[in-house]
Design a protein around this motif. Structure first.
Motif, PDB file in Angstrom:
ATOM      1  N   LEU A 115       0.807  -1.302   0.037  1.00  0.00           N
ATOM      2  CA  LEU A 115       0.251   0.038  -0.086  1.00  0.00           C
ATOM      3  C   LEU A 115       0.962   1.238  -0.125  1.00  0.00           C
ATOM      4  CD1 LEU A 115      -1.343   0.478   3.700  1.00  0.00           C
ATOM      5  CD2 LEU A 115       0.249  -0.689   2.996  1.00  0.00           C
ATOM      6  N   HIS A 116       0.332   2.389  -0.597  1.00  0.00           N
ATOM      7  CA  HIS A 116       1.025   3.548  -0.444  1.00  0.00           C
ATOM      8  C   HIS A 116       1.206   4.123   1.100  1.00  0.00           C
ATOM      9  CE1 HIS A 116       1.519   7.872  -0.710  1.00  0.00           C
ATOM     10  NE2 HIS A 116       2.107   7.720  -2.017  1.00  0.00           N
ATOM     11  N   ALA A 153       0.451   6.759   2.581  1.00  0.00           N
ATOM     12  CA  ALA A 153      -0.621   7.579   2.887  1.00  0.00           C
ATOM     13  C   ALA A 153      -1.659   6.927   3.414  1.00  0.00           C
ATOM     14  CB  ALA A 153      -0.777   8.653   1.928  1.00  0.00           C
ATOM     15  N   ASN A 154      -1.818   5.723   2.974  1.00  0.00           N
ATOM     16  CA  ASN A 154      -3.233   4.755   3.201  1.00  0.00           C
ATOM     17  C   ASN A 154      -3.037   3.901   4.454  1.00  0.00           C
ATOM     18  OD1 ASN A 154      -4.546   5.795   0.820  1.00  0.00           O
ATOM     19  ND2 ASN A 154      -3.463   4.305  -0.450  1.00  0.00           N
ATOM     20  N   LEU A 155      -1.936   4.224   5.202  1.00  0.00           N
ATOM     21  CA  LEU A 155      -1.611   3.255   6.502  1.00  0.00           C
ATOM     22  C   LEU A 155      -2.426   3.926   7.568  1.00  0.00           C
ATOM     23  CD1 LEU A 155      -0.288   1.092   7.801  1.00  0.00           C
ATOM     24  CD2 LEU A 155       1.562   2.695   8.547  1.00  0.00           C
ATOM     25  N   ARG A 156      -3.196   3.137   8.070  1.00  0.00           N
ATOM     26  CA  ARG A 156      -3.943   3.523   9.266  1.00  0.00           C
ATOM     27  C   ARG A 156      -3.804   2.769  10.499  1.00  0.00           C
ATOM     28  NH1 ARG A 156      -8.043   2.225   5.605  1.00  0.00           N
ATOM     29  NH2 ARG A 156      -8.935   0.745   7.400  1.00  0.00           N
ATOM     30  N   MET A 167      -5.566  -0.646  10.900  1.00  0.00           N
ATOM     31  CA  MET A 167      -5.075  -1.843  10.120  1.00  0.00           C
ATOM     32  C   MET A 167      -4.073  -2.607  10.661  1.00  0.00           C
ATOM     33  SD  MET A 167      -4.286  -0.192   6.069  1.00  0.00           S
ATOM     34  CE  MET A 167      -5.684   0.293   5.371  1.00  0.00           C
ATOM     35  N   GLU A 195       5.771   3.511  -2.909  1.00  0.00           N
ATOM     36  CA  GLU A 195       5.930   4.798  -3.314  1.00  0.00           C
ATOM     37  C   GLU A 195       6.114   4.971  -4.869  1.00  0.00           C
ATOM     38  OE1 GLU A 195       6.145   7.690  -4.426  1.00  0.00           O
ATOM     39  OE2 GLU A 195       5.006   8.924  -3.372  1.00  0.00           O
ATOM     40  N   ASN A 252     -11.029  -3.152   2.205  1.00  0.00           N
ATOM     41  CA  ASN A 252      -9.934  -1.923   2.143  1.00  0.00           C
ATOM     42  C   ASN A 252      -9.192  -2.079   0.730  1.00  0.00           C
ATOM     43  OD1 ASN A 252      -9.642  -0.469   4.959  1.00  0.00           O
ATOM     44  ND2 ASN A 252     -10.176  -2.928   5.139  1.00  0.00           N
ATOM     45  N   GLU A 267      -7.434  -0.637  -1.125  1.00  0.00           N
ATOM     46  CA  GLU A 267      -6.260   0.274  -1.229  1.00  0.00           C
ATOM     47  C   GLU A 267      -5.058  -0.439  -0.827  1.00  0.00           C
ATOM     48  OE1 GLU A 267      -7.682   1.572   3.102  1.00  0.00           O
ATOM     49  OE2 GLU A 267      -8.612   0.994   1.017  1.00  0.00           O
ATOM     50  N   LEU A 268      -5.341  -1.752  -0.259  1.00  0.00           N
ATOM     51  CA  LEU A 268      -4.584  -2.615  -0.004  1.00  0.00           C
ATOM     52  C   LEU A 268      -4.324  -3.754  -1.364  1.00  0.00           C
ATOM     53  CD1 LEU A 268      -5.363  -3.876   3.531  1.00  0.00           C
ATOM     54  CD2 LEU A 268      -3.408  -2.945   2.952  1.00  0.00           C
ATOM     55  N   ASN A 269      -3.186  -3.763  -1.875  1.00  0.00           N
ATOM     56  CA  ASN A 269      -3.038  -4.647  -2.836  1.00  0.00           C
ATOM     57  C   ASN A 269      -2.616  -5.886  -2.497  1.00  0.00           C
ATOM     58  OD1 ASN A 269      -2.435  -5.398  -5.903  1.00  0.00           O
ATOM     59  ND2 ASN A 269      -0.014  -5.542  -5.138  1.00  0.00           N
TER      60      ASN A 269
END
Length: 222
Positions: A150-151, A153-156, A159, A182, A211, A213-215
């Motif tokens: 993931l990028h 910026a998408n880490l929370r 998660m 990145e 989610n 945004e997670l590849n």
């Protein structure tokens, strides 16, 4: 019977396909779509290089026939379908004995095998079934590693919290790797690698689906 009626009337399954629950497996475990499998089967004479090649299929058993030959030997046939098409197989003698317990209408199975020439029939082919198992066991039995990227910026925080709790609650043999990517700077960095192992489970899969945004990449066990 209700599903079959809805297909006959509308051409689609309004109630949802019985394989919907296995979307994750269908996407990530290298199954060949049945429509593509049938294309290979129908063109073996033109493309003999597909003889001996391993194919993995997953589907719903929609028809089963148990029969006896004129010489008194048991054999059987079955039809499976996925989201794309359906196909049929015949099991003779030892293969029938080996796999007959799976032959039940409504059963979700995965199979693997290869095409070969029929004995003394160079332009006639058959599919030799080598293994059959329940589709519901695929995640637990075949998953070596789950790789997530993931990028940054998408880490929370939620998660990481979810993964830590889920892995602790489901010990097993699958490893998890999470990597930052990145693309603009062409940078990657490993964020988390858990090698002690966990058992991939429905709650984990549902979290991945929620989610996007997670590849996700699944590395299969040999």
């Amino acid at each position: 019977e209700t599903l079959e009626h809805e297909k006959d009337v509308a051409g689609i399954l309004r109630s949802g396909h019985p394989l919907d629950h296995f979307n994750f497996e269908m996407r990530h475990y290298h199954f060949t779509n049945i429509i593509d499998f049938n294309e290979v089967r129908d063109n073996l004479a033109v493309h003999p290089n597909n003889l001996g090649k391993q194919f993995k299929l997953a589907g719903l058993i929609t028809d089963v026939q148990h029969r006896i030959t004129k010489t008194g030997k048991n054999f059987g046939s079955f039809v499976i379908e996925d989201f794309t098409s359906k196909t049929d197989f015949i099991l003779w003698s030892e293969d029938y004995v080996k796999f007959q317990n799976y032959l039940e209408v409504g059963q979700k199975v995965c199979i693997n095998g290869s095409f070969r020439n029929r004995f003394n029939q160079p332009n006639n082919f058959e599919f030799k079934l080598q293994n059959m198992s329940l589709l519901e066991t695929v995640k637990q039995m075949q998953t070596r590693t789950v790789e997530l990227s993931l990028h940054p910026a998408n880490l929370r925080a939620d998660m990481i919290d979810f993964f830590e709790k889920n892995i602790k609650a489901n010990p097993g043999r699958t490893s998890l790797k999470i990597t930052f990517v990145e693309p603009r700077e062409q940078l990657t960095a490993s964020l988390l690698t858990i090698d002690k192992g966990f058992l991939i489970n429905d709650e984990f899969v549902q979290f991945l689906d929620l989610n996007p945004e997670l590849n996700v990449q699944v590395k299969l066990a040999n």
